[in-house]
Design a protein around this motif. Structure first.
Motif, PDB file in Angstrom:
ATOM      1  N   VAL B 196       0.892  -1.052  -0.106  1.00  0.00           N
ATOM      2  CA  VAL B 196       0.032  -0.096   0.103  1.00  0.00           C
ATOM      3  C   VAL B 196       1.032   1.208   0.065  1.00  0.00           C
ATOM      4  CG1 VAL B 196      -1.658   1.406   1.222  1.00  0.00           C
ATOM      5  CG2 VAL B 196      -1.857  -1.073   1.287  1.00  0.00           C
ATOM      6  N   VAL B 197       0.585   2.128  -0.763  1.00  0.00           N
ATOM      7  CA  VAL B 197       1.310   3.526  -0.826  1.00  0.00           C
ATOM      8  C   VAL B 197       0.308   4.357  -0.887  1.00  0.00           C
ATOM      9  CG1 VAL B 197       3.268   4.945  -1.939  1.00  0.00           C
ATOM     10  CG2 VAL B 197       3.365   2.288  -2.184  1.00  0.00           C
ATOM     11  N   MET B 198       0.532   5.492  -0.135  1.00  0.00           N
ATOM     12  CA  MET B 198      -0.338   6.901  -0.071  1.00  0.00           C
ATOM     13  C   MET B 198       0.477   7.854  -0.654  1.00  0.00           C
ATOM     14  SD  MET B 198      -2.815   5.352   2.095  1.00  0.00           S
ATOM     15  CE  MET B 198      -3.637   6.786   2.221  1.00  0.00           C
ATOM     16  N   VAL B 199      -0.131   8.694  -1.496  1.00  0.00           N
ATOM     17  CA  VAL B 199       0.417   9.874  -2.022  1.00  0.00           C
ATOM     18  C   VAL B 199       0.045  11.201  -1.389  1.00  0.00           C
ATOM     19  CG1 VAL B 199       0.894  11.190  -3.822  1.00  0.00           C
ATOM     20  CG2 VAL B 199       1.075   8.889  -4.171  1.00  0.00           C
ATOM     21  N   SER B 200       0.691  11.905  -0.612  1.00  0.00           N
ATOM     22  CA  SER B 200       0.420  13.105  -0.165  1.00  0.00           C
ATOM     23  C   SER B 200      -0.593  12.833   0.797  1.00  0.00           C
ATOM     24  CB  SER B 200      -0.055  13.986  -1.103  1.00  0.00           C
ATOM     25  OG  SER B 200      -0.537  15.331  -0.525  1.00  0.00           O
ATOM     26  N   GLN B 201      -0.137  11.874   2.195  1.00  0.00           N
ATOM     27  CA  GLN B 201      -0.923  11.675   2.939  1.00  0.00           C
ATOM     28  C   GLN B 201      -0.360  10.994   4.091  1.00  0.00           C
ATOM     29  OE1 GLN B 201      -4.346  11.456   1.536  1.00  0.00           O
ATOM     30  NE2 GLN B 201      -5.380  11.498   3.382  1.00  0.00           N
ATOM     31  N   ARG B 202      -0.185  11.792   5.145  1.00  0.00           N
ATOM     32  CA  ARG B 202       0.771  11.291   6.074  1.00  0.00           C
ATOM     33  C   ARG B 202       0.048  10.642   7.328  1.00  0.00           C
ATOM     34  NH1 ARG B 202       3.973  16.783   7.010  1.00  0.00           N
ATOM     35  NH2 ARG B 202       1.941  17.154   5.822  1.00  0.00           N
ATOM     36  N   ASP B 203       0.851  10.063   8.563  1.00  0.00           N
ATOM     37  CA  ASP B 203       0.200   9.560   9.661  1.00  0.00           C
ATOM     38  C   ASP B 203      -0.510   8.385   9.545  1.00  0.00           C
ATOM     39  OD1 ASP B 203       0.970  11.941  10.657  1.00  0.00           O
ATOM     40  OD2 ASP B 203      -1.087  13.044  10.440  1.00  0.00           O
ATOM     41  N   LEU B 204      -0.442   7.625   8.450  1.00  0.00           N
ATOM     42  CA  LEU B 204      -0.931   6.265   8.093  1.00  0.00           C
ATOM     43  C   LEU B 204      -0.215   5.303   8.312  1.00  0.00           C
ATOM     44  CD1 LEU B 204      -3.738   7.266   8.449  1.00  0.00           C
ATOM     45  CD2 LEU B 204      -4.261   6.820   5.876  1.00  0.00           C
ATOM     46  N   PRO B 205      -0.415   4.110   8.721  1.00  0.00           N
ATOM     47  CA  PRO B 205       0.700   2.980   8.749  1.00  0.00           C
ATOM     48  C   PRO B 205       0.974   2.476   7.492  1.00  0.00           C
ATOM     49  CG  PRO B 205      -1.117   2.220   9.691  1.00  0.00           C
ATOM     50  CD  PRO B 205      -1.581   3.484   9.234  1.00  0.00           C
ATOM     51  N   PHE B 206       1.360   3.057   6.492  1.00  0.00           N
ATOM     52  CA  PHE B 206       1.722   2.848   5.026  1.00  0.00           C
ATOM     53  C   PHE B 206       2.929   3.540   4.329  1.00  0.00           C
ATOM     54  CE2 PHE B 206      -2.879   2.271   5.627  1.00  0.00           C
ATOM     55  CZ  PHE B 206      -3.095   1.224   6.130  1.00  0.00           C
ATOM     56  N   ASP B 207       3.228   2.965   3.436  1.00  0.00           N
ATOM     57  CA  ASP B 207       4.255   3.794   2.786  1.00  0.00           C
ATOM     58  C   ASP B 207       3.757   5.053   2.231  1.00  0.00           C
ATOM     59  OD1 ASP B 207       6.079   1.785   3.019  1.00  0.00           O
ATOM     60  OD2 ASP B 207       6.331   1.157   0.960  1.00  0.00           O
ATOM     61  N   THR B 208       4.433   6.111   2.202  1.00  0.00           N
ATOM     62  CA  THR B 208       3.974   7.370   1.945  1.00  0.00           C
ATOM     63  C   THR B 208       5.059   8.176   1.191  1.00  0.00           C
ATOM     64  OG1 THR B 208       2.719   7.318   4.093  1.00  0.00           O
ATOM     65  CG2 THR B 208       3.091   9.471   2.899  1.00  0.00           C
TER      66      THR B 208
END
Lengths: 383, 383
Positions: B196-208
């Motif tokens: 899982v990768v999030m773009v422009s999204q912090r504070d989540l337990p995923f790559d970012t």
DNA sequence: CAAACTGCGGAATACGTTTTCCCGGCGTTT
DNA sequence: AAACGCCGGGAAAACGTATTCCGCAGTTTG
């Protein structure tokens, strides 16, 4: 639908996903019955069993495995979309329309980017066909692969993309080759039951959504004539760019209908880009733009480039010289003065493509998306 | 590769595609060997056999059935991409980067559009997860209430995230609910081996992949201070828009570093849109903008709206009042005067997301994309 | 009242791959 | 010379689902 309160703990065996088998066991039926109950087949299943299956599926949080379904059924609930470049607003608008309509029909969109290369496009279609999608939508480049007999007048500053697609006179071997291969590939796919839709691409034996470039340009010309303009210049792209050709043709016809003729000296060929527009305008200004009241550029980006060039040359767009474009891209209203243009409902074009794909019969069908003239401050009414 | 002359008639049994079985028979080996030869498994196959299999595959024009492979392997060579809106240049640029990197890695991108609705986003993730993609990339909205911040269970988030709910963010309950469900869904997916990768999204337990909004704004502030500006106004969006918050914070810090303080009276909250920028500028002009030399709007679209409003109020942007924005959208160079901004390499962000997904280890990793100040005519150096 | 027919459940097979397991050959080691 | 790897081939078992085919009730038909 989803029940929030009763903790959706999926009684999960953590390692694998829950399969149809599990659902069947939970419901106390066979997997055959479970399958039939969940995706209503031709066969009926007793209502009581059906609801038990549904309950079990919900309880276990069952999700069908699309790939497994695809293997069993022989086709995938997906739409393959090939665009030239996602980042280009032209394509992304089409993509938005396609996606919207596809999702409404419960289909997933797989997207591929062909860049400018017909070669790459062919590769992609090959790959995507392997995926067995239900529909293939091609929102290909706007370059005309099948340049008829019209040879480019001179080799000057031809768009790089155009050059890559069957340049020169005669049938360039590479160009028509990959093109023919592409058509063949698509025809095989269609023969195997797939649906093919092209967006903004005529003359191919597939369903097609075209943009009414000719008509829009025609109406724009008449509107500008009605606003009092008489002396026109046109910035157009290479003949091999069909969109440009159509718009120029429509525009010329519109002027003619208004009793205005276009002086060939003021038809300038340039690149289909912002830089091209800038260059053309610079040349025009240099040459003396006094004889010209208004410039029609075949795309908004060209028009915007032209406005900047005029300004750099000391001419105020909208006052000293009017400018009109085509596409009605978002920034048309952000430039100063706001740009007169022709709105192209690309999103609708995308939706229409899906409608064609899903509803159509076997015979190739065609739909034309109409365009709408939008007059703004860059072309004030002349007194 | 393709032999043009000897008609590529694929010895086809017209009804189905050619399967691995056919290839194996043609090559005179078992399907096991054929499979191993074609996609080089851990096991070796004698070179002679391997080449015979390859030859047979080429001759029959064999294409593997991705769904069947997916069933057998348990995962699909695809990347699921969820964006807010394809037609938005912000997202389409990210999508372009993701697509490019994915294709380079031989993965197909399936795209879904969440609109503005977290609800829809959750649905999509559910559906996509069913597809068993190798990677899920979430380029969600930039709004806090919908997708970012507020740690679900333990209030460990310090970063002012919790405070974001402060200004009447009505949909608190529903929001965090679907939010928690989303996180849960993704965690399950991850536990099952997905990335899982999030773009422009912090504070989540995923790559970012995050955008360096703070740093960029900081540098912009210093650059402007260096150009001689002293009296600033800021147009910002609601506190719940994290992007806006970060940019304002960075900008303020940058000013402070240059020994300049920001007068609260000139920090105007408005909508994160072109209209919002227009409105704020109108108000400021009305109130008398004499005390302000320059306006920093937290996004280019706001800045562009503001420029128009100033012009409408009789002020010439770049002369009477300077304007700077953020994002460096394409039309930043098309407006007059060209807009000073901070370039955000969104395409790179998309690529980086894929790199993270493909290369990373199990521990959540984070990458920050740096931004770059671009000074243009809208902020001429003050003497 | 037997025979044909209908409705529905379930076992089994198919879909196209990958992968496990077994097996035979061959070179190397005691 | 026997035992022991290693290498590579093939049969067969997965993978998860759709569907065909068979059989069993219960119902209609002649």
């Amino acid at each position: 639908m989803d029940e929030a309160p009763p903790a959706p703990v999926p009684a999960a065996d953590a390692r694998g996903s829950v399969t149809l088998h599990d659902v069947a066991r939970e419901a106390g039926v066979s997997i055959a019955t479970a399958s039939r109950a969940l995706n209503g087949s031709a066969r009926n299943v007793r209502t009581e069993n059906a609801s038990r299956v549904r309950a079990a599926a919900a309880k276990l949080d069952y999700r069908p495995h699309p790939s497994a379904q695809a293997v069993a059924r022989g086709s995938t609930p997906t739409v393959a979309l090939v665009v030239g470049d996602v980042a280009d607003p032209y394509f992304s608008a089409i993509a938005a329309g396609v996606t919207q309509a596809a999702e409404a029909a419960g289909l997933v969109v797989t997207m591929a980017v062909a860049g400018r290369s017909p070669q790459r496009e062919l590769e992609l279609v090959r790959t995507l066909r392997g995926q067995r999608p239900r529909v293939i939508v091609l929102a290909g480049t706007r370059i005309d692969g099948t340049t008829a007999s019209t040879a480019p007048k001179d080799g000057r500053a031809v768009d790089g993309a155009a050059a890559s697609a069957a340049p020169g006179d005669g049938r360039a071997v590479g160009g028509t080759d990959t093109r023919g291969a592409l058509v063949g590939e698509l025809e095989e796919y269609q023969a195997a039951g797939g649906r093919v839709v092209m967006v903004s691409q005529r003359d191919l034996p597939f369903d097609t959504v075209t943009i009414d470039n000719t008509g829009g340009a025609h109406r724009l010309a008449r509107a500008l004539a009605g606003a009092g303009y008489r002396r026109f210049a046109v910035f157009r792209a290479s003949e091999s760019v069909r969109t440009s050709r159509d718009r120029v043709a429509g525009f010329t016809a519109g002027l003619r209908a208004a009793g205005i003729s276009l002086d060939d000296r003021f038809v300038i060929e340039t690149e289909f880009t912002r830089g091209g527009g800038y260059e053309a305008a610079r040349k025009l200004a240099e040459r003396g733009a006094d004889e010209v009241e208004i410039v029609f550029a075949v795309s908004d980006v060209m028009a915007i480039g032209a406005m900047t060039a005029f300004r750099d040359a000391g001419l105020v767009p909208g006052e000293d010289i009017a400018v009109a474009g085509f596409d009605d891209i978002d920034s048309a209203i952000d430039v100063t003065p706001a740009l007169t243009s022709v709105a192209v409902p690309l999103r609708e074009a995308g939706q229409e493509a899906m409608r064609l794909a899903l509803g159509g019969g076997p015979a190739p069908d065609a739909v034309q998306i109409s365009t709408r003239v939008v007059l703004r401050e860059s072309t004030p009414a002349r007194r």
